[in-house]
Design a protein around this motif. Structure first.
Motif, PDB file in Angstrom:
ATOM      1  N   HIS A   1      -8.411   3.738   1.847  1.00 32.01           N
ATOM      2  CA  HIS A   1      -7.043   3.344   2.175  1.00 32.01           C
ATOM      3  C   HIS A   1      -6.966   2.711   3.566  1.00 32.01           C
ATOM      4  O   HIS A   1      -6.399   1.626   3.728  1.00 32.01           O
TER       5      HIS A   1
ATOM      6  N   GLU B   1      -9.616  -1.275  -3.993  1.00 32.89           N
ATOM      7  CA  GLU B   1     -10.003   0.084  -3.620  1.00 32.89           C
ATOM      8  C   GLU B   1     -11.051   0.664  -4.562  1.00 32.89           C
ATOM      9  O   GLU B   1     -11.916   1.430  -4.138  1.00 32.89           O
TER      10      GLU B   1
ATOM     11  N   MET C   1       0.835  -1.202   0.000  1.00 31.89           N
ATOM     12  CA  MET C   1       0.000   0.000   0.000  1.00 31.89           C
ATOM     13  C   MET C   1       0.867   1.247   0.000  1.00 31.89           C
ATOM     14  O   MET C   1       1.961   1.273   0.555  1.00 31.89           O
TER      15      MET C   1
ATOM     16  N   ALA D   1      -6.215  -1.220   4.383  1.00 34.64           N
ATOM     17  CA  ALA D   1      -5.008  -1.532   5.147  1.00 34.64           C
ATOM     18  C   ALA D   1      -5.344  -2.424   6.345  1.00 34.64           C
ATOM     19  O   ALA D   1      -4.616  -3.387   6.640  1.00 34.64           O
TER      20      ALA D   1
END
Length: 336
Positions: A211, A297, A200, A215
């Motif tokens: 994000h 994403e 990432m 993660a």
């Protein structure tokens, strides 16, 4: 990488749009009928070179394009693309696979390289009676997919690669020995932290959709690996470092698209352009507000991009993409 399935909360209007798109996708060939809903998924256990492996098929009885083979990253498995099926399955038959050495398939020693995996793909398609496919490869799936296309060019109708490169990223080469030692001593949390940082982008690099959520889920995925998963992950890294990821062999001249997230720090946009420049007529673009995990994403957008390319619909001026480039043409012009 996309082993986990992320189901984000959708506004009601977006959900209605998704349902409509799945039930009545745009017609790709004039007045052809709208495809029927996909049939229930089936699984096949196969054996290649003495190693058992498993593929998953979602069939479409009224396709508008060739079957789509989705080869995912090293930590993906054959279920990783279920979140994309609502947009892709109405268009064509979908095939995903745990190749030998990955997912729930047999362990594959690192002495078996990329050629072996590419030939396993061909074996699967022969067993499934699929003479040609649209080929998508993401991250490590691009490594296997490109070698498959080079070794068996007649079986490829179109090529799409995401988060791709024609060389091992320096970040990866530097991280592998450290991650291998960390995994071998059982420090799973530490290894998970390192892998999240590897795959990432830094949050300060630019806006990346979801994000923080991605993660967290990636961290959980790595922490929850079984001993078999860890053994295969170590062997995978050894395989890539030992055999490399690229051979300068001819690539079939078929419609080709390479894309990556605009903030991909593992396989950077420049590396994607370099790969596209080696492929005849290949196009390249970036997906906005995404990094290496672009298909996670920006799931709907990446599915739309794949679907458009596989059905010969326009892909220029898409609101979620950067400009469409032709690196192979630019490279040829520079040599004249």
């Amino acid at each position: 990488m996309e082993r986990f399935a992320i189901v984000p909360p959708f506004p009601e209007s977006l959900m209605r749009t998704a349902v409509i798109a799945a039930q009545a996708p745009p017609r790709a060939e004039g007045s052809r009928p709208v495809p029927r809903a996909p049939e229930p998924a089936e699984e096949r256990d196969l054996v290649f070179g003495g190693f058992r492996y498993t593929c998953r098929i979602v069939r479409q009885s009224a396709p508008v394009t060739a079957p789509l083979l989705l080869l995912g990253g090293s930590s993906q498995n054959r279920y990783s693309w279920q979140g994309h099926e609502r947009w892709l399955a109405p268009l064509c038959t979908l095939v995903t696979v745990d190749l030998p050495g990955y997912g729930s398939s047999d362990f594959l020693p690192a002495g078996y390289g990329i050629d072996f995996l590419a030939d396993a793909v061909r074996h699967m398609l022969v067993e499934l009676d699929m003479p040609q496919v649209n080929l998508f490869g993401g991250c490590f799936g691009e490594v296997v997919g490109l070698r498959f296309a080079q070794r068996h060019p007649g079986q490829v109708r179109r090529i799409l690669f995401g988060g791709a490169a024609n060389r091992l990223p320096e970040l990866y080469e530097e991280a592998v020995p450290r991650l291998r030692r960390t995994l071998e001593r059982g420090a799973i949390e530490e290894a998970a932290d390192g892998l999240v940082r590897l795959f990432m982008s830094n949050p300060e690099a630019g806006k990346v959709r979801r994000h923080a959520a991605v993660a967290r889920l990636l961290q959980q995925q790595f922490v929850n690996q079984t001993p078999d998963d860890i053994r295969k992950a170590v062997e995978h890294n050894t395989r890539l470092v030992t055999h490399g990821c690229y051979e300068p062999l001819p690539v079939p001249r078929v419609p080709t698209l390479v894309f990556t997230g605009e903030f991909d720090t593992l396989c950077t946009p420049e590396m994607g352009r370099e790969l596209a420049a080696t492929m005849p007529g290949a196009l390249f673009t970036t997906v906005k507000e995404a990094d290496h995990l672009v298909t996670v994403e920006r799931r709907e957008e990446s599915a739309d991009l794949i679907a458009r390319f596989c059905t010969d619909r326009p892909i220029d001026d898409l609101p979620y993409c950067g400009p469409l480039e032709s690196p192979s043409a630019a490279s040829a012009a520079a040599l004249t």
